[in-house]
Write an enzyme that holds these catalytic residues in place. Structure first.
Site, PDB file in Angstrom:
ATOM      1  N   ASP A  65       0.800  -1.222   0.000  1.00 49.49           N
ATOM      2  CA  ASP A  65       0.000   0.000   0.000  1.00 49.49           C
ATOM      3  C   ASP A  65       0.834   1.273   0.000  1.00 49.49           C
ATOM      4  O   ASP A  65       0.362   2.319  -0.452  1.00 49.49           O
ATOM      5  CB  ASP A  65      -0.947   0.005   1.207  1.00 49.49           C
ATOM      6  CG  ASP A  65      -2.107  -0.967   1.011  1.00 49.49           C
ATOM      7  OD1 ASP A  65      -2.451  -1.231  -0.153  1.00 49.49           O
ATOM      8  OD2 ASP A  65      -2.658  -1.448   2.007  1.00 49.49           O
ATOM      9  N   TYR A 112     -10.033  -0.371   2.935  1.00 47.57           N
ATOM     10  CA  TYR A 112      -9.509  -0.307   4.306  1.00 47.57           C
ATOM     11  C   TYR A 112      -9.079   1.109   4.673  1.00 47.57           C
ATOM     12  O   TYR A 112      -8.609   1.876   3.827  1.00 47.57           O
ATOM     13  CB  TYR A 112      -8.302  -1.239   4.469  1.00 47.57           C
ATOM     14  CG  TYR A 112      -8.614  -2.533   5.185  1.00 47.57           C
ATOM     15  CD1 TYR A 112      -8.856  -2.542   6.550  1.00 47.57           C
ATOM     16  CD2 TYR A 112      -8.660  -3.746   4.501  1.00 47.57           C
ATOM     17  CE1 TYR A 112      -9.137  -3.723   7.218  1.00 47.57           C
ATOM     18  CE2 TYR A 112      -8.935  -4.937   5.161  1.00 47.57           C
ATOM     19  CZ  TYR A 112      -9.181  -4.917   6.523  1.00 47.57           C
ATOM     20  OH  TYR A 112      -9.455  -6.092   7.182  1.00 47.57           O
TER      21      TYR A 112
END
Length: 820
Positions: free
Chosen positions: A462, A546
């Site tokens: 990420d 998320y």
């Protein structure tokens, strides 16, 4: 950025007379000389920094007489240097500190307007940006314009896409010069002493920007270094200019993805006729209900190589709901294979492999308030207000933060997000004591445990593939902080080279944290208790489904806590009628959540009691061992802490071991506490895990740094990211940290960098749906022999408790009195 008034909470005795202060300085210098006696020679900082341009102001040569602390006996100049030195060793809360600041300002005026004869070379001029301040919006525009103008042809310039424009952080000696003489609180002791006295430069070197540029026409990635030279409008025509220092094409890489590429990918997929037909087979006619989340393909075979810029999206579909924030992730679309060429924005592979029915609309899928989600909010929650009638105890000057005895600088990058620079603690008469040069979260990986399509490809990097900072929130839209809050904005380049600003991106505030310490004397009944307060610096980002909150907490007892808060929405898969999967948890009819792990990497460039250009740190591992039965353990109760020095990088690849209470201590080899032990800070692990994927898992070739919880390296300026700078579609095995440590550099006395890998294994629960309550994970940096006693013993009682004690002293309980 206005500074706020600091509320003093420590009780260091004031330094009352100059004679005593001078004696303290001479004693400190003697100790410093002894510490450096065996250290390698350090070149004078003035020789390491070339001035950016000739300074037109006339300078007087420094005096060559003597090797003492002050370069000459010119009274104002010598007093000026003496007072700067004093500022570096006086607690920030004392009245003397304020008085010295006033005296220094007066002396500056005297030196500026009265001339500087036979004194040190000094030019007092404003420095608008500290060398570690994040790039401003104007600096980003200058850097982009400079690179674009340097393009060889119109085609090259048109094809430029600006993936990252970030401050090129200077070497530590430049930061030392800035902190010593250009920016408060002025710490001249940061510089090494040289023959002829300290060197004060007239001007800091120009700031530089580092740009990662992707050329959409040629599929090439290049790195540019631009020197930023600000030209004032009033004097030179109103232009701002930059200068290209270097440019380099990096072969066989792909940079991180950009938000505009995500949007273009979604539009391309939703307009693709075969995809529209596949959705019709699943009962969806309205393409506005379809959500396409572009994801990097990773690297599984040569077909995923970086010669093409690829995305393999995940697809979801909303229902025709009136909810303003319907949870579209509640209806995953499976069975459709799509591969997108992001460079040319075309679908290069499409196949409707299996008709998996869309899950039915789950009535519990939404998470908005009250009736908008089809529910009723609880009514028994009373307001909770945090009041600070006298304002906060922290002070902010630009990006420089002072809170009680802590001080540090705030930075921010598109990749890492929040960065904490120059962390130090003001320890009474010992002055400012450095702890860390730079703290940040440099990477995170989220591997999934379901071997089925498409879940086996879910292993996002990420930070390296998306950018934690680029995906940060504006906390104007919802902040979890209470009380007096100081916000910092963040500036980024967008895909085409414009500037985007995330307002209120970083949050700074104080929190009550329960009991700090307490004891009651059972004989007298008298008790002392103190409440703990901490200073929190944080930001929150969203990566697809998320959310991650990244926090650095500073405590009154000298601890630093790194914490990650995980929340958001589970990444789901669809199930056929009567189907179940052992690789996940059934959440609702037709829906399951695959098992997965979250791993984070914190990079900590430590500087425990080390000034810039000092490399006096080492790392020891501590394990608790049980004494063997026998002469030394006749009662079979003995155990002890066993220390082992980690002498080299290969020896320092370590894992957590809760059964032996394993932890690691970064120690200074040249400073000791009152018991003669080295001063140190220990890394105390929290809950942790290692990857559950097999060693041959494809994603592990890019994430070899996950194989151990701790790595330790000797500092090198360009070793920043544990999986290498470009993990997207990276075909190279073990790039980054796993390769760097093969040099096996010595760690016995050096500039230590800790790489701590911590993770959580997530077995989803029904209670994680529709939005996951926060799960916390992190670690502590704790003083270990750094102080001579508890640094929090001087925290005062709460005002209400102090008033009660002054009115009515506590009496001895009658039962205890009868016993005595």
């Amino acid at each position: 950025m206005a500074a706020t008034q600091e509320k003093a909470t420590h009780a260091d005795p004031p330094i009352c007379d100059v004679v005593g202060a001078k004696g303290a300085i001479q004693e400190w210098v003697a100790v410093a000389d002894e510490r450096r006696a065996t250290a390698p020679p350090v070149e004078a900082v003035g020789k390491l920094i070339a001035p950016a341009e000739d300074v037109p102001d006339p300078l007087v040569k420094p005096s060559s007489k003597g090797d003492d602390l002050f370069p000459s006996f010119h009274l104002p100049t010598s007093l000026f240097i003496f007072l700067l030195f004093m500022l570096d060793h006086i607690p920030l809360s004392t009245d003397n500190y304020v008085i010295l600041h006033v005296v220094i300002v007066i002396l500056c005026l005297i030196l500026t307007f009265g001339g500087l004869t036979a004194a040190i070379p000094i030019v007092l001029r404003a420095q608008t940006s500290h060398p570690l301040d994040p790039l401003s919006a104007a600096e980003i525009l200058v850097a982009v314009a400079t690179v674009r103008a340097a393009g060889a042809t119109p085609e090259v310039r048109d094809g430029m896409r600006f993936m990252e424009v970030v401050l090129l952080e200077p070497e530590k000696n430049v930061v030392a010069v800035a902190d010593a003489y250009f920016f408060p609180p002025f710490q001249p002791s940061l510089l090494p002493r040289s023959k002829g006295g300290p060197v004060i430069l007239g001007k800091l070197p120009p700031r530089r920007a580092r740009l990662v540029v992707y050329n959409k026409r040629s599929n090439e990635t290049s790195i540019w270094i631009v020197e930023l030279s600000e030209v004032h409008a009033a004097t030179r025509g109103g232009h701002h200019r930059g200068k290209v220092i270097s440019s380099e094409v990096v072969p066989v890489v792909q940079p991180s993805m950009d938000a505009m590429e995500y949007a273009e990918c979604e539009a391309a997929v939703k307009s693709h006729p075969p995809f529209i037909e596949a959705m019709r087979k699943r009962g969806v006619e309205d393409m506005d209900l379809v959500m396409v989340d572009a994801r990097c393909v990773g690297y599984y075979s040569d077909a995923d190589g970086p010669n093409r810029r690829l995305a393999k999206p995940l697809i979801f579909c909303r229902t025709e709901s009136d909810c303003p924030m319907e949870n579209g992730y509640a209806r995953p679309v499976e069975g459709i294979h799509v591969l997108v060429d992001i460079q040319n924005n075309v679908i290069i592979e499409f196949e409707d492999r299996k008709l998996v029915p869309l899950p039915p609309a789950d009535p519990l899928r939404n998470y908005t308030s009250g009736e908008t989600r089809g529910g009723i909010d609880r009514s028994d929650v009373k307001p909770l207000q945090i009041l600070q009638p006298e304002g906060p105890s922290f002070r902010v000057n630009g990006y420089f933060v002072q809170w009680q005895k802590w001080n540090f600088r705030i930075g921010f990058t598109p990749r890492e997000g929040l960065v904490i620079h120059s962390v130090a603690y003001v320890d009474g008469s010992r002055g400012r004591r450095p702890i860390a040069h730079r703290l940040s979260f440099v990477e995170m990986v989220v591997p999934y445990g379901d071997p089925n399509e498409p879940h086996y490809r879910k292993n996002a990097f990420d930070a390296g593939e998306d950018g934690l900072g680029k995906n940060a929130h504006s906390l104007k839209k919802g902040c979890d902080c209470l009380g007096y809050i100081k916000y910092f904005d963040a500036h980024f380049t967008n895909y085409t080279g414009g500037v985007e600003t995330i307002e209120n991106c970083v949050c700074l505030h104080e929190e009550d944290h329960g009991i700090l310490w307490k004891h009651q004397d059972w004989r007298t009944g008298l008790a002392e208790v103190r409440r703990s307060r901490r200073l929190s610096v944080s930001f929150i980002c969203t990566v697809a489904n998320y959310e991650y909150g990244f926090f650095w907490h500073f405590y009154q007892d000298g601890k630093i806590e790194a914490e990650v808060k995980l929340t958001g929405i589970l990444s789901l898969g669809a199930l056929g009628s009567g189907e179940s999967r052992k690789y996940g948890t059934t959440i609702a009819p037709g829906l399951y959540a695959p098992v997965h792990q979250h791993f984070f990497v914190a990079r900590m460039d430590m500087a425990v009691d080390c000034k810039p250009n000092e490399a006096f740190n080492q790392v020891v591992e501590v394990n608790v061992k049980v004494e063997e039965p026998g002469l030394h353990n006749i009662h079979n109760n003995a155990f002890y802490a066993d220390e082992k020095l980690l002498r080299s990088e290969l020896q320092a690849m370590r894992d957590c071991n809760p059964s032996s209470a394993r932890h690691w201590i970064v120690r200074n080899t040249r400073t000791v506490n009152r018991t003669g032990q080295p001063a140190g800070y220990k890394l105390m692990p929290g809950p942790n895990c290692l990857p559950l994927a097999g060693p041959e898992a494809k994603f592990m070739r890019r994430a070899a740094f996950l194989k151990h919880n701790l790595w330790v390296t000797s500092y090198k300026h360009d070793e920043m990211y544990p999986g290498g700078e470009f993990p997207n579609q990276n075909p190279r095995i073990n790039e980054g940290l796993a390769t760097w440590v093969k040099k096996n550099r010595s760690l016995e006395e050096t500039n230590i960098v800790l790489w701590y890998v911590f993770g959580v294994t997530h077995i989803p629960r029904l209670e994680d749906w529709p939005v996951m309550p926060v799960e916390r994970i992190g670690f502590m940096l704790m003083p270990h022999g750094f102080f001579n006693c508890s640094p929090s013993v001087d925290v005062p009682p709460n005002p209400s408790e102090a008033e009660e004690e002054s009115v009515a002293p506590k009496l001895v309980p009658s039962v205890l009195h009868s016993k005595l």
